[in-house]
Motif scaffolding. Structure first.
Motif, PDB file in Angstrom:
ATOM      1  N   ILE A  45      16.822 -48.067   0.917  1.00 16.27           N
ATOM      2  CA  ILE A  45      16.618 -49.078   1.955  1.00 16.27           C
ATOM      3  C   ILE A  45      16.108 -50.387   1.349  1.00 16.27           C
ATOM      4  CG2 ILE A  45      15.411 -49.623   4.106  1.00 16.27           C
ATOM      5  CD1 ILE A  45      17.533 -47.388   4.301  1.00 16.27           C
ATOM      6  N   TYR A  46      15.191 -50.280   0.382  1.00 19.16           N
ATOM      7  CA  TYR A  46      14.686 -51.495  -0.270  1.00 19.16           C
ATOM      8  C   TYR A  46      15.815 -52.242  -0.975  1.00 19.16           C
ATOM      9  CZ  TYR A  46      10.062 -49.385   0.452  1.00 19.16           C
ATOM     10  OH  TYR A  46       8.949 -48.810   1.008  1.00 19.16           O
ATOM     11  N   LEU A  47      16.739 -51.491  -1.572  1.00 19.27           N
ATOM     12  CA  LEU A  47      17.865 -52.122  -2.255  1.00 19.27           C
ATOM     13  C   LEU A  47      18.746 -52.867  -1.253  1.00 19.27           C
ATOM     14  CD1 LEU A  47      19.256 -52.441  -5.011  1.00 19.27           C
ATOM     15  CD2 LEU A  47      20.582 -50.382  -4.486  1.00 19.27           C
ATOM     16  N   VAL A  48      19.003 -52.246  -0.098  1.00 22.90           N
ATOM     17  CA  VAL A  48      19.773 -52.902   0.958  1.00 22.90           C
ATOM     18  C   VAL A  48      19.040 -54.148   1.456  1.00 22.90           C
ATOM     19  CG1 VAL A  48      20.609 -52.667   3.337  1.00 22.90           C
ATOM     20  CG2 VAL A  48      20.976 -50.808   1.682  1.00 22.90           C
ATOM     21  N   MET A  49      17.729 -54.016   1.658  1.00 21.82           N
ATOM     22  CA  MET A  49      16.941 -55.160   2.120  1.00 21.82           C
ATOM     23  C   MET A  49      16.974 -56.301   1.110  1.00 21.82           C
ATOM     24  SD  MET A  49      13.727 -52.994   3.681  1.00 21.82           S
ATOM     25  CE  MET A  49      12.691 -54.395   4.057  1.00 21.82           C
ATOM     26  N   GLU A  50      16.840 -55.956  -0.166  1.00 20.59           N
ATOM     27  CA  GLU A  50      16.876 -56.983  -1.206  1.00 20.59           C
ATOM     28  C   GLU A  50      18.214 -57.712  -1.205  1.00 20.59           C
ATOM     29  OE1 GLU A  50      16.040 -57.357  -6.023  1.00 20.59           O
ATOM     30  OE2 GLU A  50      16.643 -55.432  -5.175  1.00 20.59           O
ATOM     31  N   ALA A  51      19.305 -56.958  -1.043  1.00 19.09           N
ATOM     32  CA  ALA A  51      20.630 -57.572  -1.020  1.00 19.09           C
ATOM     33  C   ALA A  51      20.788 -58.488   0.195  1.00 19.09           C
ATOM     34  CB  ALA A  51      21.701 -56.487  -1.010  1.00 19.09           C
ATOM     35  N   LEU A  52      20.285 -58.051   1.351  1.00 17.65           N
ATOM     36  CA  LEU A  52      20.382 -58.879   2.556  1.00 17.65           C
ATOM     37  C   LEU A  52      19.556 -60.162   2.414  1.00 17.65           C
ATOM     38  CD1 LEU A  52      20.199 -56.164   5.365  1.00 17.65           C
ATOM     39  CD2 LEU A  52      22.168 -57.585   4.780  1.00 17.65           C
ATOM     40  N   ILE A  53      18.385 -60.047   1.806  1.00 16.25           N
ATOM     41  CA  ILE A  53      17.552 -61.242   1.585  1.00 16.25           C
ATOM     42  C   ILE A  53      18.272 -62.227   0.669  1.00 16.25           C
ATOM     43  CG2 ILE A  53      15.421 -62.081   0.513  1.00 16.25           C
ATOM     44  CD1 ILE A  53      14.162 -59.365   1.483  1.00 16.25           C
ATOM     45  N   ASP A  54      18.837 -61.723  -0.421  1.00 16.71           N
ATOM     46  CA  ASP A  54      19.587 -62.597  -1.328  1.00 16.71           C
ATOM     47  C   ASP A  54      20.772 -63.233  -0.611  1.00 16.71           C
ATOM     48  OD1 ASP A  54      17.888 -62.146  -3.437  1.00 16.71           O
ATOM     49  OD2 ASP A  54      19.155 -60.640  -4.407  1.00 16.71           O
ATOM     50  N   ALA A  55      21.426 -62.456   0.265  1.00 17.22           N
ATOM     51  CA  ALA A  55      22.551 -63.005   1.029  1.00 17.22           C
ATOM     52  C   ALA A  55      22.082 -64.116   1.956  1.00 17.22           C
ATOM     53  CB  ALA A  55      23.221 -61.892   1.830  1.00 17.22           C
ATOM     54  N   GLY A  56      20.896 -63.921   2.550  1.00 13.48           N
ATOM     55  CA  GLY A  56      20.342 -64.972   3.402  1.00 13.48           C
ATOM     56  C   GLY A  56      20.081 -66.251   2.638  1.00 13.48           C
ATOM     57  N   VAL A  57      19.575 -66.108   1.424  1.00 14.08           N
ATOM     58  CA  VAL A  57      19.355 -67.285   0.572  1.00 14.08           C
ATOM     59  C   VAL A  57      20.684 -67.928   0.221  1.00 14.08           C
ATOM     60  CG1 VAL A  57      18.477 -68.052  -1.678  1.00 14.08           C
ATOM     61  CG2 VAL A  57      17.187 -66.364  -0.345  1.00 14.08           C
ATOM     62  N   TYR A  58      21.696 -67.111  -0.053  1.00  9.42           N
ATOM     63  CA  TYR A  58      23.020 -67.620  -0.430  1.00  9.42           C
ATOM     64  C   TYR A  58      23.636 -68.471   0.679  1.00  9.42           C
ATOM     65  CZ  TYR A  58      27.882 -67.574  -2.041  1.00  9.42           C
ATOM     66  OH  TYR A  58      29.145 -67.942  -2.440  1.00  9.42           O
TER      67      TYR A  58
END
Length: 273
Positions: free
Chosen positions: A177-190
């Motif tokens: 779940i943390y990995l998914v959250m990290e990816a979503l956060i990076d996507a938000g920054v992108y």
């Protein structure tokens, strides 16, 4: 009755349980032994535990011995203290891949034995623990174990042959779940959000989705369909996830974790992927 709890091993999972137990005042007597004295000093200062330098001395002072060491060093630790565990004590293990039969082989006495697979959110009393017991566990002892584990989150009873599956799903699950959250956060920054705003949005989206699933009791597919309107933004995102084979990747990560747990226990009964 208040039992004295003794942790052999003061790593991350042990700390998660200790934190939840201390916060709920479940036991005023917690003992911890660990070869890393700096780690012991940290746990003593933060949680007020009794630090013990020697595993055998810890066993002699407690009612419940909790094995919280890495499975690779389990044989050494079990051989060191097994003969000191008496019939009036209980044993609880959170060692992944170490069966109750293996633990019993090091004990000189028949004692109530509980095997538990917790996860790290126990440290904030939001964990989930699956447990199984041996035949020496009375109903009273099992009730005590349930109360202990409920101090740190939800509790599920399983058969021992299901513990590896629990390890792969909920034991390791927070990392997925943390990995998914990290990816979503990076996507938000992108796509143009600040990292702080993206983090807040993702954290509360995940929290809210879990709460909604729990409180409504609806199937997750139904909840997903409520968000995916025809030709809308969400279904476009879902299509991208399906193209990336997210379901297959999640299946594979759970199976890989289960198989690793079985390898650690010496089993060759692996799940095909």
């Amino acid at each position: 009755m208040e039992y004295r709890l003794g942790f052999i091993g003061g790593g991350a999972m042990a700390e998660a349980l200790i934190a939840g137990i201390v916060e709920t005042n479940f036991s005023s007597e917690i003992f911890v032994s660990d070869p890393n004295w700096e780690r012991l000093d940290f746990l003593k200062e933060r949680y007020g535990i009794n630090s013990v330098r020697d595993n055998k001395e810890l066993v002699k002072q407690v009612d419940l011995v909790i094995f919280a060491v890495k499975p690779q060093i389990a044989p050494k630790v079990l051989a060191e203290v097994g003969e000191y565990i008496k019939t009036n004590q209980m044993v609880l293990s959170i060692m992944a891949g170490v069966s109750m039969a293996t633990i019993n082989s090091y004990l000189k006495s028949s004692v109530p034995l509980i095997r538990v697979m917790p996860n790290t959110p126990c440290s904030v009393r939001a964990g989930v623990c699956a447990y199984c017991v041996n035949d020496a566990c009375s109903l009273g002892i099992e009730n005590f174990v349930q109360r202990l584990l409920r101090a740190v989150g939800e509790v599920v009873k399983v058969e021992e042959d299901q513990i590896d599956a629990v390890t792969g799903l909920s034991g390791s699950g927070p990392a997925y779940i943390y990995l998914v959250m990290e990816a979503l956060i990076d996507a938000g920054v992108y796509v143009g959000l600040s990292r702080e705003i993206a983090k807040k949005l993702v954290y509360h989206t995940v929290l809210g989705a879990a709460e909604m699933a729990i409180k409504t009791g609806k199937h997750t597919g139904e909840l997903k369909d409520q968000v995916t309107s025809p030709g809308g933004t969400t279904i476009a995102g879902v299509r991208a996830l399906e193209e990336g084979k997210i379901r297959s990747a999640l299946y594979d990560c759970v199976v890989a974790s289960v198989n690793r747990s079985r390898e650690l226990s010496g089993e060759d009964r692996l799940i095909r992927r």
